[in-house]
Design an enzyme around this catalytic site. Structure first.
Site, PDB file in Angstrom:
ATOM      1  N   LYS A 271       0.750  -1.269  -0.084  1.00 52.11           N
ATOM      2  CA  LYS A 271       0.127   0.169   0.083  1.00 52.11           C
ATOM      3  C   LYS A 271       0.760   1.326  -0.082  1.00 52.11           C
ATOM      4  CE  LYS A 271      -3.787  -1.912   2.679  1.00 52.11           C
ATOM      5  NZ  LYS A 271      -5.020  -1.714   1.814  1.00 52.11           N
ATOM      6  N   ARG A 345     -10.236 -11.538   1.912  1.00 54.47           N
ATOM      7  CA  ARG A 345     -11.326 -12.810   1.325  1.00 54.47           C
ATOM      8  C   ARG A 345     -10.479 -14.002   1.232  1.00 54.47           C
ATOM      9  NH1 ARG A 345     -11.904  -9.318  -4.250  1.00 54.47           N
ATOM     10  NH2 ARG A 345     -11.207  -7.605  -2.511  1.00 54.47           N
TER      11      ARG A 345
END
Ligand code: BES
Ligand code: MN
Ligand code: ZN
Length: 492
Positions: A271, A345
């Site tokens: 990020k 996920r």
């Protein structure tokens, strides 16, 4: 929550000994049940324009003649619904903030019926206002000043309703506090191992059965997708399972699954630096599972509840997964990892496969899953995804009742197209369009035949800026949902 709560039946508010009296006034005129000693002062304040009876307006008064409490805060709450009462109580707490109030009395006037939802709203606001983060801040006060909160009831019937609301509200506030405490803690003080220790502690305190699975046990289960995320970190992963049994053993449990990424750097798909510290909050879903277990167990709800927390860091390293890697999930389905930052996920899918063994009545996963959900719904409502209309309606209603609202998003199979991969059964991302929905579609592939819903709390689990900190959401929503299940399955 550090303060006691009680309901005081009947009697004049002015004669009640407290450090501060908070009067919440519904409607646009001073009501007749307003305390005799307060009425003249407030009438004058209205006449002079110092008190405006419009939702959110307030007035602070010091040493009102004939009133035992030194401080009086008056806040107008307009329609007087639970939501207005909660904001009114929050405004009142802000007025009384720096005064070290130890004993607070709250009275709601101007309504035909004051009920449980009002009491719950007041405790929630007072709990939020007095919360203190202390874990890594020795300079913080050792405890909040507030020691007791008394709700003043006008009739005995009202007192009964208020008591019920107080008990429920206090349990939820305790759950919210726990969730905030865990989520606020920085990544180096809240590793998967620490979460497991906290689970055991909670289990001892509340009589929960707690199982903690380490890397070896997770390998044995074949959770290749969860382990793929964990392999880049030096912190070992944990799968934490907490069982609360409040109903007959044969009754199918409700299962909550929380994303517990204790720090999300993005991994190799790292990020950008700005605001990356906030990725310590990426275990907000897990924190809400802890908080809900606490609230439900404290209330001794007649329901079976299992809380599962899937905990790991997401880090870049020589061992970390790389874009393009293909992994095999516990379900046997293979996944092409196109972006290592879509890790939530990847860990949840194996947990969703794992919980099938409990033959759940319903499975709800809670996750700070996508930045796209923040764009769609902001910090007001959590995203709700489910193909099951009944379950979705129950969660939506629970959110409304708890003042912890969510909003249903679509999960049409058409959205699933985006997850196609040439090299595996599916890819872990679906591109930028409808990012929160394609994330839900990914999870949906692991919940075939189950009553399942997913809550994306990326926008609601914490606040940024000067108020940076965890919110404890959606402990209120989840607790209300579980309690509603308890009453709908009573006797079954
Ligand atoms: N934990 C983040 C989601 C997130 C981002 C929550 C910002 C709150 C604020 C999640 O693991 C993530 O990084 N998601 C990616 C998915 C993308 C790579 C498909 C995102 O939303 O950018
Ligand atoms: Mn991520
Ligand atoms: Zn994440």
């Amino acid at each position: 929550m550090d303060f006691r709560t009680q309901v005081i039946a009947a009697g004049a508010a002015s004669r009640f000994a407290a450090d501060a009296l908070l009067v919440l006034v519904a409607g646009d005129a001073l009501p007749s049940e307003l305390d005799d000693a307060l009425t003249p002062a407030l009438k004058e304040a209205v006449r002079d324009g110092d008190l405006v009876l419009k939702s959110g307006k307030s007035l602070y008064l010091h040493r009102v003649v004939g009133v035992k409490a030194l401080r009086v805060a008056v806040v107008a709450v307009g329609p007087g619904d639970a939501k207005a009462v909660k904001s009114g109580a929050a405004a009142g707490m802000a007025l009384l903030k720096s005064q070290g109030v130890k004993h607070l009395a709250v009275q709601i006037v101007g309504l035909a019926t004051v009920g449980a939802s009002h009491a719950e709203a007041v405790v929630a606001a007072v709990g939020d206002a007095t919360y203190l983060y202390r874990a890594t801040k020795p300079s913080a006060p050792t405890a909040a000043a507030l020691q007791s909160l008394s709700l003043l009831a006008q009739t005995n019937d009202q007192a009964e309703a208020l008591s019920q609301g107080l008990v429920r509200g206090a349990a939820i506030a305790d759950g919210v506090c726990l969730a905030r405490d865990l989520a606020d803690r920085p990544g180096n003080h809240c590793t998967p191992t620490v979460l497991a220790t906290e689970a055991r502690r909670l289990g001892r305190a509340l009589g929960l059965k707690v199982e903690v699975l380490d890397r070896k046990a997770i390998e044995k289960l074949g959770m290749g997708s969860f382990l793929a995320v964990a392999q880049g970190s030096d912190e070992p992963p944990r799968l934490i399972v907490m069982h609360y049994q409040g109903a007959a053993k044969k009754q199918a449990p409700t299962v909550l699954v929380g994303k517990g990424v204790t720090f999300d750097s993005g991994g190799i798909s790292i990020k950008p630096g700005e605001g990356m510290d906030e990725m310590k909050f990426d275990m907000g879903g897990a924190a809400s599972v802890f908080g809900t277990m606490r609230a439900v167990a404290q209330l001794k709800a007649k329901v079976n509840l299992i809380g599962v927390v899937v905990a790991t860091e997401n880090m870049p390293s020589g061992k970390a997964i790389k874009p393009g890697d293909v992994v095999t999930s516990m379900s046997g389905q293979t996944i092409e990892i196109l972006n290592t930052d879509a890790e939530g996920r990847l860990i949840l899918c194996d947990a969703l496969t794992y919980v099938q063994r409990f033959k759940p009545a319903a499975v709800v996963d809670i996750a700070t899953l996508t930045g796209a959900c923040v764009i769609a719904l902001g910090g007001v409502r959590s995203g709700l995804f489910s193909g099951d209309d009944e379950l979705a309606a129950a969660l939506q209603a629970a959110g409304d009742a708890a003042l912890d609202p969510c909003w249903r998003m679509p999960v049409d199979e058409d959205y699933d197209e985006a997850l196609k991969s040439n090299f595996a059964d599916m890819a872990n991302i679906g591109g930028r369009p409808a990012g929160s929905i394609t994330a839900a579609m990914f999870l949906k592939r692991f919940t075939k035949g189950q009553r399942w819903a997913h809550l994306d709390i990326a926008g609601t689990a914490w606040k940024s800026g000067t108020a940076k900190g965890a919110t404890g959401r959606p402990v209120g929503l989840l607790t209300h949902y579980v309690l509603a299940r308890a009453s709908s399955t009573a006797g079954k």
